[in-house]
Scaffold this active site. Structure first.
Site, PDB file in Angstrom:
ATOM      1  N   ASP A 142       0.813  -1.219   0.000  1.00  0.00           N
ATOM      2  CA  ASP A 142       0.000   0.000   0.000  1.00  0.00           C
ATOM      3  C   ASP A 142       0.846   1.269   0.000  1.00  0.00           C
ATOM      4  OD1 ASP A 142      -2.620   1.069  -0.008  1.00  0.00           O
ATOM      5  OD2 ASP A 142      -2.430   1.567   2.125  1.00  0.00           O
TER       6      ASP A 142
ATOM      7  N   HIS B 208      -6.298  -4.293   5.689  1.00  0.00           N
ATOM      8  CA  HIS B 208      -4.901  -4.377   6.102  1.00  0.00           C
ATOM      9  C   HIS B 208      -4.665  -5.732   6.754  1.00  0.00           C
ATOM     10  CE1 HIS B 208      -4.145  -0.092   5.395  1.00  0.00           C
ATOM     11  NE2 HIS B 208      -5.356   0.119   5.900  1.00  0.00           N
TER      12      HIS B 208
ATOM     13  N   ALA C  89     -30.030   2.552   8.072  1.00  0.00           N
ATOM     14  CA  ALA C  89     -29.047   3.578   8.413  1.00  0.00           C
ATOM     15  C   ALA C  89     -28.141   3.117   9.556  1.00  0.00           C
ATOM     16  CB  ALA C  89     -29.760   4.862   8.808  1.00  0.00           C
TER      17      ALA C  89
ATOM     18  N   THR D  20     -20.835  -6.650   6.946  1.00  0.00           N
ATOM     19  CA  THR D  20     -19.606  -7.441   7.007  1.00  0.00           C
ATOM     20  C   THR D  20     -19.658  -8.706   6.157  1.00  0.00           C
ATOM     21  OG1 THR D  20     -20.392  -8.634   8.953  1.00  0.00           O
ATOM     22  CG2 THR D  20     -19.129  -6.615   9.346  1.00  0.00           C
TER      23      THR D  20
ATOM     24  N   ARG E 116     -27.627  -7.637   9.597  1.00  0.00           N
ATOM     25  CA  ARG E 116     -28.265  -8.948   9.430  1.00  0.00           C
ATOM     26  C   ARG E 116     -29.645  -8.745   8.804  1.00  0.00           C
ATOM     27  NH1 ARG E 116     -29.525  -7.288  14.489  1.00  0.00           N
ATOM     28  NH2 ARG E 116     -31.564  -7.897  15.350  1.00  0.00           N
TER      29      ARG E 116
ATOM     30  N   ARG F 211     -36.055  -8.998   7.458  1.00  0.00           N
ATOM     31  CA  ARG F 211     -37.235  -9.588   6.822  1.00  0.00           C
ATOM     32  C   ARG F 211     -37.170  -9.370   5.323  1.00  0.00           C
ATOM     33  NH1 ARG F 211     -40.924  -5.662   5.301  1.00  0.00           N
ATOM     34  NH2 ARG F 211     -40.683  -3.594   6.226  1.00  0.00           N
TER      35      ARG F 211
END
Length: 202
Positions: free
Chosen positions: A24, A122, A167, A172, A187, A190
């Protein structure tokens, strides 16, 4: 012999494009970031009436950008050239797209204010991390997706078509199509159904 020579001669940018761990802190990557900063800062200084100028800058900045893309200031990205944006996309104020990995945003998608999309990781090992080890992973956001304000999408994630991310979520892992999902970690809450219609004429 030839494949090994090609691997040895790969630039850090080449490694990034091949989803390989790269340095990087590479000088060429630094220069590419500077070029991108000049473009998005120029974009952020434009007025709403300068539609053609904004289009011109977006075409220089991004890998590919569709029609009727509206992006509010202040926008920021890392390289720009790893970002593909579809048609009829709205990117609200203060969004940040760190595109060491490929970022693809589908048609008719909305990014709320201060949405952050981070396509790199990283190294967790401290010695490797301070030496510059970075792992690029692609992010794909489907068509007709709405990502609520203040949400963060992490590397390697795919969000399916027609999904709403609440919001402040931290995404992940992959989220399927046609659902409402929220939280940290994000998660599925519905499915989205016809009961969610509000009677707006379409």
């Amino acid at each position: 012999m030839e494949p090994n020579l090609i691997k040895l001669n790969m630039t850090e940018w080449d490694k990034m494009q091949e989803h390989q761990i790269y340095n990087d802190f590479d000088a060429d990557l630094f220069n590419l970031r500077v070029k991108a900063k000049k473009l998005f800062k120029e974009f952020n200084r434009t007025e709403d009436e300068e539609v053609e100028r904004r289009q011109e800058i977006m075409h220089k900045l991004f890998k590919k950008v569709g029609e009727r893309v509206w992006m509010e200031p202040d926008f920021a990205c890392e390289f720009g050239k790893n970002i593909t944006i579809g048609n009829d996309v709205y990117i609200n104020f203060g969004c940040t797209l760190l595109d060491c990995g490929q970022i693809t945003i589908g048609n008719n998608t909305l990014l709320g204010p201060n949405v952050s999309i981070y396509s790199g990781n990283h190294s967790l090992d401290a010695a490797e991390r301070i030496a510059g080890a970075l792992i690029p992973e692609s992010i794909t956001i489907g068509n007709r997706v709405w990502i609520g304000g203040g949400s963060t999408v992490l590397s390697g994630v795919t969000i399916g078509d027609d999904t709403v991310i609440g919001a402040g979520s931290v995404v992940t892992h992959d989220i399927p199509s046609g659902v409402v999902a929220a939280g940290n970690p994000c998660r599925v809450l519905r499915k989205i159904t016809d009961k969610d219609k509000v009677g707006f004429p379409i």
